[in-house]
Design an enzyme around this catalytic site. Structure first.
Site, mmCIF file in Angstrom:
data_model
loop_
_atom_site.group_PDB
_atom_site.id
_atom_site.type_symbol
_atom_site.label_atom_id
_atom_site.label_comp_id
_atom_site.label_asym_id
_atom_site.label_seq_id
_atom_site.Cartn_x
_atom_site.Cartn_y
_atom_site.Cartn_z
ATOM 1 N N GLU A 211 0.877 -1.178 0.000
ATOM 2 C CA GLU A 211 0.000 0.000 0.000
ATOM 3 C C GLU A 211 0.902 1.212 0.000
ATOM 4 O O GLU A 211 1.750 1.316 0.869
ATOM 5 C CB GLU A 211 -0.778 0.151 1.302
ATOM 6 C CG GLU A 211 -1.531 -0.924 1.850
ATOM 7 C CD GLU A 211 -3.013 -0.897 1.613
ATOM 8 O OE1 GLU A 211 -3.506 -0.014 0.893
ATOM 9 O OE2 GLU A 211 -3.662 -1.776 2.149
ATOM 10 N N SER A 357 -13.215 -7.108 7.592
ATOM 11 C CA SER A 357 -14.236 -7.246 6.561
ATOM 12 C C SER A 357 -14.442 -8.724 6.299
ATOM 13 O O SER A 357 -13.546 -9.538 6.499
ATOM 14 C CB SER A 357 -13.863 -6.473 5.298
ATOM 15 O OG SER A 357 -12.675 -6.953 4.773
ATOM 16 N N ARG A 405 -4.842 -3.033 13.948
ATOM 17 C CA ARG A 405 -5.930 -2.037 14.052
ATOM 18 C C ARG A 405 -6.802 -2.277 15.277
ATOM 19 O O ARG A 405 -7.278 -1.343 15.910
ATOM 20 C CB ARG A 405 -6.819 -2.085 12.806
ATOM 21 C CG ARG A 405 -6.296 -1.209 11.727
ATOM 22 C CD ARG A 405 -7.364 -0.935 10.700
ATOM 23 N NE ARG A 405 -6.692 -0.598 9.459
ATOM 24 C CZ ARG A 405 -7.306 -0.507 8.302
ATOM 25 N NH1 ARG A 405 -8.599 -0.737 8.214
ATOM 26 N NH2 ARG A 405 -6.628 -0.178 7.233
#
Ligand code: AMO
Length: 431
Positions: A211, A357, A405
């Protein structure tokens, strides 16, 4: 004599002899009396001596040197009370260079980048140690819950021949003359293991994403807790499990990790169950009322996601919720469609940030083949994965959750890098 930790000195009998080892975090020589603070993993304790010989040997001591001491436990004469150690024996095991690159007293703040450059020194701070003790506990409670619920822990390859989460974030490397990649997720393998009959699987392992994001929530290498379960009715079974697991983990933390939570001045609130399910369509409506206009099929960006978190917290009085029924166009090929536009995908949100997710997967071979092609991917790259769908695979679903996270948000840290021992990002490959 066995070495004890500084925290045990407070429980030790006054008058007893003890042995400790650690780092000299403060040194005060006052002529006839000397004080040293010894810090170890569990806290710190004051050492005192008025012995001339010992005071002379202490002249050699530098801040952050490793020392080993023997002494008698006695009540401190200071106002704060507690026990201290009257030195009997003192040895420098490893002398520290007196030119310390960062301020270790905590008086002069050091910026995060410099702290990470000197991470080993930075981690000696009790507040940082507390973060990683809590992170270790979080991993432990997650495993404990899953083992108790009959899940099988898997370890899947990290060197892979194709990406599972799109080409944009693949790290490529040379594999005996062929192109290979670092794994972006355990996605394909966890699904294949359900075709193998393992039924309920999970992994907590490294994942790599090239990323080019310079944010407080993205890393190039993160710890992915990946989970997959067969014979589900639909994605609601998976969301229910996330709720249970989240409550289990946070309850355990509040019960067994009070000391570390206190160091960080934290009190983790348990969200009410069930966590609200906000459909993507409703999320767009809530944002639109605030003047943030998104079209169906657009991603909810970081800032809008934060805003949505605030709106949901205001309406439902909770930090934890799900966004459900995402448009298929913004979800990966392996997600099951729900009608023409939507899908059985969800995100688990906490504090206005996506922690996980997941969703129900497409397990029909023909439909899956067409979804891979539909996303512009090559069937060849997914040959082994696709083959497993030909020979019997139950309806299934799962999720992927970023441990880093989770730690960042549960412990209220400003930056994901604070939750990782040696973070990797576009600028950082060392230490
Ligand atoms: P996804 O790509 O959304 O889904 O990743 C799942 C979770 O992993 C974390 N995460 C990251 N953490 C830090 N740095 C990053 N660069 C980063 N990228 C992702 C987030 C995110 O929610 N295979 C699917 C999951 C599934 O459907 O089972 C997947 O990988 O917390």
């Amino acid at each position: 004599m066995e070495r004890i930790y500084s925290s045990e000195v407070q429980k030790a009998k006054v008058g007893s002899s003890v042995e400790l080892a650690g780092w000299a975090s403060a040194i005060k020589l006052l002529g006839k009396i000397a004080f040293v603070r010894l810090r170890d993993r569990e806290g710190d304790v004051q050492l005192v001596t008025s012995d001339k010989k010992l005071i002379t040997s202490l002249r050699d001591l530098t801040h952050e040197s490793v020392i080993q001491v023997k002494g008698k436990v006695r009540k401190s004469k200071l106002k704060v009370g507690g026990n201290e150690i009257e030195l009997q024996k003192f040895e420098i095991l490893s002398k520290a260079d007196p030119n310390l690159p960062i301020d270790m007293s905590g008086k002069i703040p050091t910026d995060l980048s410099k702290r990470l450059n000197w991470r080993v020194l930075d981690l000696r701070d009790t507040k940082r140690t507390a973060i990683f003790k809590l992170r270790s506990a979080i991993n432990y409670y997650i495993r404990e819950y899953l083992q108790q619920n009959n899940f099988i822990e898997m370890q899947t390859p990290k060197l892979v021949g194709s990406g599972a989460e799109g080409g944009a974030t693949l790290f490529s490397l040379d594999y005996y003359g062929k192109k290979a990649y670092l794994s972006q997720s355990q996605q394909l393998y966890k699904q294949m293991l359900l075709a193998a009959g393992l039924d309920k699987v999970y992994e907590i392992g490294p994942t790599f994403r090239a990323e080019n994001s310079h944010t407080a929530r993205h890393l190039a290498e993160f710890t992915h807790f990946d989970f997959e379960m067969a014979f589900i009715k639909d994605e609601n079974d998976i969301m229910k499990l996330i709720e249970d697991l989240f409550i289990y983990t946070t309850t355990k933390l509040n019960t067994h990790n009070k000391k570390e939570l206190q160091i960080l001045k934290l009190n983790i609130e348990l969200p009410k169950v069930p966590f609200p399910r906000v459909t993507y369509a409703d999320a767009l409506k809530m944002l639109a009322k605030e003047g943030i206009k998104l079209k169906v099929g657009e991603d909810i960006g970081t800032e809008d996601e934060k805003k949505l978190g605030e709106l949901v917290e205001k309406k439902y009085k909770t930090k934890a919720y799900f966004i459900t029924k995402f448009p298929y166009v913004i979800k990966p090929f392996y997600i099951m469609k729900d009608g023409k536009t939507f899908s059985r995908a969800f995100d688990f949100e906490y504090n206005g940030e996506e922690l996980a997710s997941g969703g129900q997967r497409e397990h029909n071979y023909e439909k899956l083949t067409s979804q891979i092609k539909g996303k512009g991917l090559k069937l060849n790259d997914f040959e082994d994965y696709l083959n497993t769908f030909k020979f019997g695979i139950p309806a299934h679903g799962g999720f992927g959750l970023g441990i880093d996270r989770l730690v960042k948000n549960l412990l209220n840290l400003d930056n994901i890098r604070e939750a990782v021992l040696f973070p990797r990002d576009p600028e950082r490959l060392s230490p």
